[in-house]
Design an enzyme around this catalytic site. Structure first.
Site, PDB file in Angstrom:
ATOM      1  N   ILE B  17       0.924  -1.108   0.104  1.00 47.36           N
ATOM      2  CA  ILE B  17       0.008   0.063   0.204  1.00 47.36           C
ATOM      3  C   ILE B  17       0.989   1.245   0.047  1.00 47.36           C
ATOM      4  O   ILE B  17       0.554   2.237   0.640  1.00 47.36           O
ATOM      5  CB  ILE B  17      -0.987   0.163   1.311  1.00 47.36           C
ATOM      6  CG1 ILE B  17      -1.462  -1.451   1.895  1.00 47.36           C
ATOM      7  CG2 ILE B  17      -2.226   0.724   0.865  1.00 47.36           C
ATOM      8  CD1 ILE B  17      -2.140  -1.242   2.821  1.00 47.36           C
ATOM      9  N   GLY B  18       1.557   1.387  -0.839  1.00 44.71           N
ATOM     10  CA  GLY B  18       2.463   2.371  -1.150  1.00 44.71           C
ATOM     11  C   GLY B  18       1.771   3.446  -2.083  1.00 44.71           C
ATOM     12  O   GLY B  18       0.620   3.385  -1.919  1.00 44.71           O
ATOM     13  N   THR B  19       2.608   4.151  -2.846  1.00 39.33           N
ATOM     14  CA  THR B  19       1.835   5.349  -3.698  1.00 39.33           C
ATOM     15  C   THR B  19       0.994   4.517  -4.666  1.00 39.33           C
ATOM     16  O   THR B  19      -0.114   4.913  -4.663  1.00 39.33           O
ATOM     17  CB  THR B  19       2.976   5.791  -4.647  1.00 39.33           C
ATOM     18  OG1 THR B  19       4.064   6.360  -3.897  1.00 39.33           O
ATOM     19  CG2 THR B  19       2.481   6.963  -5.537  1.00 39.33           C
ATOM     20  N   GLY B  21      -0.338   1.298  -4.570  1.00 40.48           N
ATOM     21  CA  GLY B  21      -1.221   0.593  -3.857  1.00 40.48           C
ATOM     22  C   GLY B  21      -2.589   1.492  -3.363  1.00 40.48           C
ATOM     23  O   GLY B  21      -3.838   1.189  -3.354  1.00 40.48           O
ATOM     24  N   ALA B  22      -2.198   2.506  -2.675  1.00 38.58           N
ATOM     25  CA  ALA B  22      -3.321   3.392  -2.180  1.00 38.58           C
ATOM     26  C   ALA B  22      -3.979   4.303  -3.270  1.00 38.58           C
ATOM     27  O   ALA B  22      -5.061   4.290  -3.248  1.00 38.58           O
ATOM     28  CB  ALA B  22      -2.312   4.644  -1.420  1.00 38.58           C
ATOM     29  N   GLU B 136      -0.455  -4.671 -17.079  1.00 38.62           N
ATOM     30  CA  GLU B 136      -0.304  -3.433 -17.911  1.00 38.62           C
ATOM     31  C   GLU B 136       0.395  -2.163 -17.294  1.00 38.62           C
ATOM     32  O   GLU B 136       1.060  -1.496 -17.748  1.00 38.62           O
ATOM     33  CB  GLU B 136      -1.863  -2.835 -18.224  1.00 38.62           C
ATOM     34  CG  GLU B 136      -1.876  -1.851 -19.053  1.00 38.62           C
ATOM     35  CD  GLU B 136      -1.500  -2.005 -20.650  1.00 38.62           C
ATOM     36  OE1 GLU B 136      -0.501  -1.371 -20.810  1.00 38.62           O
ATOM     37  OE2 GLU B 136      -2.353  -2.567 -21.217  1.00 38.62           O
ATOM     38  N   LYS B 212      11.384  -3.058 -18.727  1.00 34.73           N
ATOM     39  CA  LYS B 212      10.181  -2.684 -19.566  1.00 34.73           C
ATOM     40  C   LYS B 212      10.479  -3.224 -20.959  1.00 34.73           C
ATOM     41  O   LYS B 212       9.479  -3.971 -21.819  1.00 34.73           O
ATOM     42  CB  LYS B 212       9.822  -1.231 -19.568  1.00 34.73           C
ATOM     43  CG  LYS B 212       9.403  -0.808 -18.087  1.00 34.73           C
ATOM     44  CD  LYS B 212       9.488   0.564 -17.847  1.00 34.73           C
ATOM     45  CE  LYS B 212       8.992   1.176 -16.619  1.00 34.73           C
ATOM     46  NZ  LYS B 212       9.259   2.734 -16.441  1.00 34.73           N
TER      47      LYS B 212
END
Lengths: 436, 436
Positions: B17-19, B21-22, B136, B212
């Site tokens: 729940i970092g950037t 996840g939140a 994605e 990527k």
């Protein structure tokens, strides 16, 4: 049948073997290995129909059934999907699509006119019949914009979508800018090169772009397709002089289709307008299309590619066929058709923004003061003025840009200026889209 | 359960729940109405896990189960999909994803490092377990490039894919160009602004872009993910002087990831290079990403958008969740994982193209002749030369661009130039990508 369905061929009835139809056959043949890598079911064209059986299309049609009446494709047992690439909002194209849906066949179409006029009704019919109505090729040709908006950006509240949706107009405007020539001259050349139709009005009057915009609007905002709600103007009135002034003012002139949510409703406009020369869209030149989508979490997404032509359009049609072969069928306009309500259209005249205004005036003292007075009376604030050279008592161009005002106010200004004796022509008016 | 499946909630276990996840929780809440319009099943976060339970994340987690060990999410009966936004190619992230797949849960991840190193194995496991492995968000953030390539352009034989895949590098290069400052200086500022990590090497050394790129290569060419096959260099050696010369020569310097099919195999490269200033990619500035895909029928497609950050990344994660909720599950890398063979990688040194070469030399007679002699000996043909100003017996820059040559030949030139006494530093070498 049901048991074999995952590996049985998906059988295509192709209505129309013009440029796009022949391209579809070509893609399916030339890229068969690639397609089979992605797709467990082979995709086979089993029947075709076109007006003139004798014509040489440079495509081997042996082994494919020929049907004289395209509408008969819908009734064939050896057809699972009808691909409609006839074109036109009424007549045979509409009949083929309606009959296909009624017969429980999936439909893939490249026909923006048909969808602009009958999209919601067709989507409803398709969903009742539990068949696909897919049309990636109808908007922006080879660019997968429908898929991007309906799936890739589906988690977002879309606030605005705009783009260069007509390659013919973009080609003409690009040529005008690069060569300094006038519209009529460049159009004639584009017609000779096959970039514009003999009757160019669908393209240059903005109708084709409006067809596509009305479809994008429906997908973006989850409302019924409302072509009648698009305010449309084309590029016939864009002059070489305006293009030169745009350059000088730091803009370029593009025909944009633009839809956005405003407090008063959904605004759908197709018109030539000035966009900042430094913006990405300003640099999309020639026959390229571009679509810019703004979502509340993703921000701005820009997609650029070829908006027309055999290869790009066929690429999009076959992508739709592959989705169907993989059982990836979604409601045509994102939300289930039964929920597609007619959106409130923003009232006419409510656009808020800046304008470019060019007048041809007799160069004599007091003209500018008189014009400025009209603007002041209508509460339109000037941002810049250009008067190049002096030719006393001769017609000279006078160019203004305004600060933010309303469409209604600038229309009143234009009407009043038209009554001034020294103003020789109706005002040449172009909205400035800052795209912020 | 099966009968209700079409309308039962899709239940999410959120690992991290970092950037991002939140952001996922925020998108699901704030856009719940939009999502439910597209998607018959509600999407609910039922359980979360993060390292520090006490931390205030500005997100209300009441009603959501807290799990101390993220790997335990995989075992929960109230979780259908595990969303992994922990990051890192090994350790907890890998464990969570592997356990989720083994437990028959779908996986959505934003973790490019994990996929670059273990993508093929994970895809195999996911397909055996008949669950989705969706990612994605791992490539180009909010831009739906995986969907575009895997579905929208799926009818095409992809010949090349390239792009700006790292926003930190693009931000730094943009700042360097706009302000004329050096790399170290701009990096420090970017770190203060939060655009670069305290340890910036993953970004500025090209590793993140290579992660990527290896994923894009697999999707584009239907081969196994081969991160080890990417030739990687970063932007630490790009100097303000090179950026200024690029401008003068009609180029811009960008960190590109580029994969293409060559006669000798698949070429995967990440490096700073010169691109024509007039190209679309040259104008993608700041933290924006761009991906350009060439297909044999569609031509060139360009997608531009935000490549990182809370909103764009969460937008992509939720789009994947919506696909799963709509039963739209495809093989992770386009083709079924069992068919993903390791592609032959193009041999090192085989790149054919032009180069930019800057030397610092002592300004005295005969230096240019000596350098030109080396180039002649190695069959490298000069296209242009710039020597600005004169400072006899002082170090001055000498800039060359070459015609097409091979990487091996230009490397030999550089090695031999290094032995010349008047050449004071190793050659600064940058490939020129004409992107034709």
């Amino acid at each position: 049948m049901a048991a074999d369905r995952k590996s049985a061929p998906l059988r295509i009835g192709l209505a129309g073997i013009g440029t796009v139809g022949a391209g579809v056959i070509e893609v399916l043949r030339e890229n068969a290995d690639i397609i089979s890598k992605h797709c467990p079911r082979p995709i086979l064209v089993t029947a075709v129909s076109a007006r003139d059986r004798g014509r040489d299309r440079g495509i081997d049609l042996s082994g494919i059934a020929w049907v004289d009446d395209a509408a008969a494709l819908a009734a064939r047992d050896d057809v699972d999907v009808v691909v409609e690439v006839i074109g036109g909002s009424e007549g045979k194209a509409k009949e083929v699509v309606e009959k296909a849906i009624a017969a429980g066949k999936h439909v893939v179409t490249a026909n923006k006119a048909l969808l602009a006029h009958h999209g919601t009704a067709l989507a409803l019919a398709a969903e009742e019949a539990e068949v696909a109505l897919a049309y990636e090729a109808a908007v922006a040709g080879g660019i997968p914009v429908i898929k991007a908006m309906r799936e890739g950006l589906a988690a977002n509240r879309i606030t605005r979508v705009y783009g260069i949706l007509n390659g013919t107009c973009n080609y003409i405007l690009t040529q005008m800018r690069e060569t300094g020539r006038e519209f009529a001259d460049v159009l004639e050349e584009a017609q000779k090169l096959g970039y514009a139709e003999a009757d160019p009005s669908f393209d240059v009057d903005g109708i084709d772009a409006a067809h596509k915009l009305s479809i994008l609007t429906s997908v973006a905002f989850g409302c019924a397709v409302d072509f009648a709600g698009v305010r449309i103007s084309g590029i016939r009135n864009v002059s070489a002089m305006d293009i030169a002034y745009a350059e000088e003012l730091g803009f370029r002139i593009k025909l944009l289709g633009l839809a956005r949510q405003t407090p008063g409703g959904i605004e759908q406009r197709v018109h030539a307008c000035m966009v900042p020369a430094a913006s990405t869209i300003a640099k999309v030149d020639g026959v390229y299309n571009a679509v810019v989508t703004s979502g509340n979490f993703v921000g701005e997404n820009i997609a650029i590619g070829r908006g027309a032509g055999r290869g790009p359009t066929a690429s999009a049609v076959v992508a739709d066929l592959m989705d169907i072969a993989r059982d990836r069928i979604l409601p045509a306009f994102s939300a289930p058709a039964a929920t597609l309500a007619r959106a409130v259209q923003a009232p006419v005249g409510q656009r808020v923004g800046s304008y470019y205004l060019r007048l041809m005036v007799v160069d004599k003292p007091g003209v500018i003061a008189e014009i400025a007075g009209v603007m002041r009376d209508e509460n339109v604030s000037l941002e810049s003025m250009i008067q190049r050279g002096r030719s006393p008592d001769e017609p000279v161009p006078l160019v203004f840009t305004t600060h933010e005002t309303t469409e209604a106010a600038i229309a009143r200004v234009a009407a009043r200026l038209d009554e001034i004796k020294s103003v020789l022509e109706p005002a040449h008016l172009l909205p400035i889209e800052t795209l912020e």
